[in-house]
Design an enzyme around this catalytic site. Structure first.
Site, mmCIF file in Angstrom:
data_model
loop_
_atom_site.group_PDB
_atom_site.id
_atom_site.type_symbol
_atom_site.label_atom_id
_atom_site.label_comp_id
_atom_site.label_asym_id
_atom_site.label_seq_id
_atom_site.Cartn_x
_atom_site.Cartn_y
_atom_site.Cartn_z
ATOM 1 N N ASP A 9 44.417 45.328 32.760
ATOM 2 C CA ASP A 9 43.559 44.979 33.899
ATOM 3 C C ASP A 9 42.116 45.168 33.443
ATOM 4 O O ASP A 9 41.838 45.844 32.444
ATOM 5 C CB ASP A 9 43.912 45.936 35.051
ATOM 6 C CG ASP A 9 42.901 45.922 36.169
ATOM 7 O OD1 ASP A 9 42.560 44.817 36.648
ATOM 8 O OD2 ASP A 9 42.406 46.996 36.541
ATOM 9 N N ASP A 11 38.752 45.348 35.944
ATOM 10 C CA ASP A 11 37.891 46.174 36.799
ATOM 11 C C ASP A 11 38.558 47.509 37.142
ATOM 12 O O ASP A 11 39.608 47.537 37.757
ATOM 13 C CB ASP A 11 37.546 45.413 38.081
ATOM 14 C CG ASP A 11 36.712 44.170 37.774
ATOM 15 O OD1 ASP A 11 37.152 43.068 38.115
ATOM 16 O OD2 ASP A 11 35.656 44.307 37.147
ATOM 17 N N GLY A 52 36.416 38.937 45.290
ATOM 18 C CA GLY A 52 35.113 39.137 45.932
ATOM 19 C C GLY A 52 34.857 38.231 47.115
ATOM 20 O O GLY A 52 34.336 38.670 48.147
ATOM 21 N N ARG A 55 36.873 39.322 49.918
ATOM 22 C CA ARG A 55 36.328 40.592 50.437
ATOM 23 C C ARG A 55 35.182 40.315 51.415
ATOM 24 O O ARG A 55 35.053 40.966 52.448
ATOM 25 C CB ARG A 55 35.842 41.446 49.261
ATOM 26 C CG ARG A 55 35.677 42.905 49.522
ATOM 27 C CD ARG A 55 35.541 43.679 48.191
ATOM 28 N NE ARG A 55 36.753 43.568 47.395
ATOM 29 C CZ ARG A 55 36.765 43.525 46.053
ATOM 30 N NH1 ARG A 55 35.641 43.538 45.358
ATOM 31 N NH2 ARG A 55 37.894 43.430 45.404
ATOM 32 N N THR A 121 39.240 39.327 38.857
ATOM 33 C CA THR A 121 37.911 38.714 38.746
ATOM 34 C C THR A 121 38.026 37.403 37.974
ATOM 35 O O THR A 121 39.115 36.940 37.658
ATOM 36 C CB THR A 121 36.911 39.706 38.095
ATOM 37 O OG1 THR A 121 35.598 39.209 38.292
ATOM 38 C CG2 THR A 121 37.172 39.914 36.615
HETATM 39 C C1 XBP Z 1 39.257 43.933 40.920
HETATM 40 C C2 XBP Z 1 38.921 43.023 42.031
HETATM 41 C C3 XBP Z 1 37.757 42.069 41.884
HETATM 42 C C4 XBP Z 1 36.453 42.839 41.667
HETATM 43 C C5 XBP Z 1 35.229 41.996 41.964
HETATM 44 O O1 XBP Z 1 39.787 43.119 39.903
HETATM 45 O O2 XBP Z 1 39.614 43.043 43.045
HETATM 46 O O3 XBP Z 1 37.676 41.338 43.085
HETATM 47 O O4 XBP Z 1 36.413 43.919 42.603
HETATM 48 O O5 XBP Z 1 35.250 40.830 41.169
HETATM 49 P P1 XBP Z 1 40.853 43.728 38.803
HETATM 50 P P2 XBP Z 1 35.077 39.391 41.858
HETATM 51 O O6 XBP Z 1 42.160 42.994 39.079
HETATM 52 O O7 XBP Z 1 40.262 43.380 37.470
HETATM 53 O O8 XBP Z 1 40.964 45.216 39.025
HETATM 54 O O9 XBP Z 1 33.898 39.471 42.801
HETATM 55 O O10 XBP Z 1 34.845 38.444 40.702
HETATM 56 O O11 XBP Z 1 36.378 39.133 42.576
HETATM 57 MG MG MG Z 2 41.519 47.023 38.562
#
Ligand code: XBP
Ligand code: MG
Length: 244
Positions: A9, A11, A52, A55, A121
């Site tokens: 993963d 973020d 995002g 969200r 992301t």
């Molecule tokens: C975490 C997420 C992403 C980030 C923000 O991704 O849920 O939405 O918070 O990035 P991961 P974006 O699966 O890598 O933990 O604004 O590009 O969505």
């Molecule tokens: Mg993550």
């Protein structure tokens, strides 16, 4: 277990990116003349929504008196600007990989274990993070990159992990995954993978019980340690096939 690939993963796992995402969201809102401000506590709650743009829409629905008439278009515009602000931040400042991640990547590569990314992301954000952290040829280390904008449904759906397995040409039993969120663990587990938890700053209390092992704050995931834990898990499974 013959480990063929490790799926990571982004973020919260490869790097603690969420504080940079949060600031980028707030800058995009301010630039648009909106009085929205996502403080750390609110952002922590909003992280239960993956993606995002999703969200922002969730915030509009849950935290505004009424939904803006052009909510979908407005969320798309705000998220596009947020992404550009985040990319500029990555270019100017960069975000360091979390403790142990460079060693894990190096160890896997040296052991012939292929590496893949499965993230919510988008690809430009992955490119911006890893080109800065690993150098311009980072893709040589990650032959497979599956991002949220490449699949129909984001985590906790299994789409990104199923797509990563397909692109790797591996079966789930020959791969391991590393995640920081309950949604990510659910996604990897639903795709049939053994998955490890790596507790992150923004998700200190997420339920990581689906992991076969959790690396708590200060503990470092290693390939050797993950392989040994997976082998123990496989041995238990072999002894109790019905509980699998
Ligand atoms: C975490 C997420 C992403 C980030 C923000 O991704 O849920 O939405 O918070 O990035 P991961 P974006 O699966 O890598 O933990 O604004 O590009 O969505
Ligand atoms: Mg993550």
């Amino acid at each position: 277990m013959k480990l063929e690939a490790l799926i990571l993963d982004v973020d919260g796992t490869l790097a603690e990116t969420e504080e940079h995402h949060r600031r980028a969201f707030n800058r995009a809102f301010a630039e648009a003349g909106l009085d929205w401000y996502w403080d750390e506590a609110l952002y922590h709650a909003l992280l239960k929504v993956t993606g995002g743009r999703e969200r922002i829409l969730h915030f509009m629905a849950e935290h505004l008196e009424r939904m803006p008439t052009d909510a979908v278009e407005s969320a798309k515009r705000l998220h596009a600007r947020k992404t550009q602000i985040y990319l500029d931040d990555l270019r100017d400042e960069g975000i360091p990989l979390r403790p142990g991640m460079l060693a894990l990547i190096t160890e896997a590569h040296a052991a012939g274990v292929r590496l893949a990314i499965a993230t919510t992301t988008n690809v430009p954000n992955v490119e911006g993070l890893l080109s800065r952290a690993l150098g311009a040829d980072w893709r040589a280390l990650f032959p497979v990159v599956i991002a949220g904008d490449m699949v129909a449904t984001k985590k906790p759906a299994p789409d990104v992990y199923l797509a990563a397995l397909a692109a790797l040409g591996c079966c789930a039993s020959a791969c391991l995954a590393l995640e920081d969120s309950a949604h990510g663990l659910a996604s990897a587990s639903a795709a049939g993978l053994r998955v490890f938890g790596y507790r992150s700053a923004y998700l200190p209390f997420d339920d990581l019980s689906m992991a076969i092992q959790v690396f708590e704050a200060g503990e470092i995931p290693t390939l050797t340690g993950m392989k040994a834990a997976a082998q123990r898990d496989e041995a238990v499974e072999d002894r109790n096939p019905l509980q699998a």
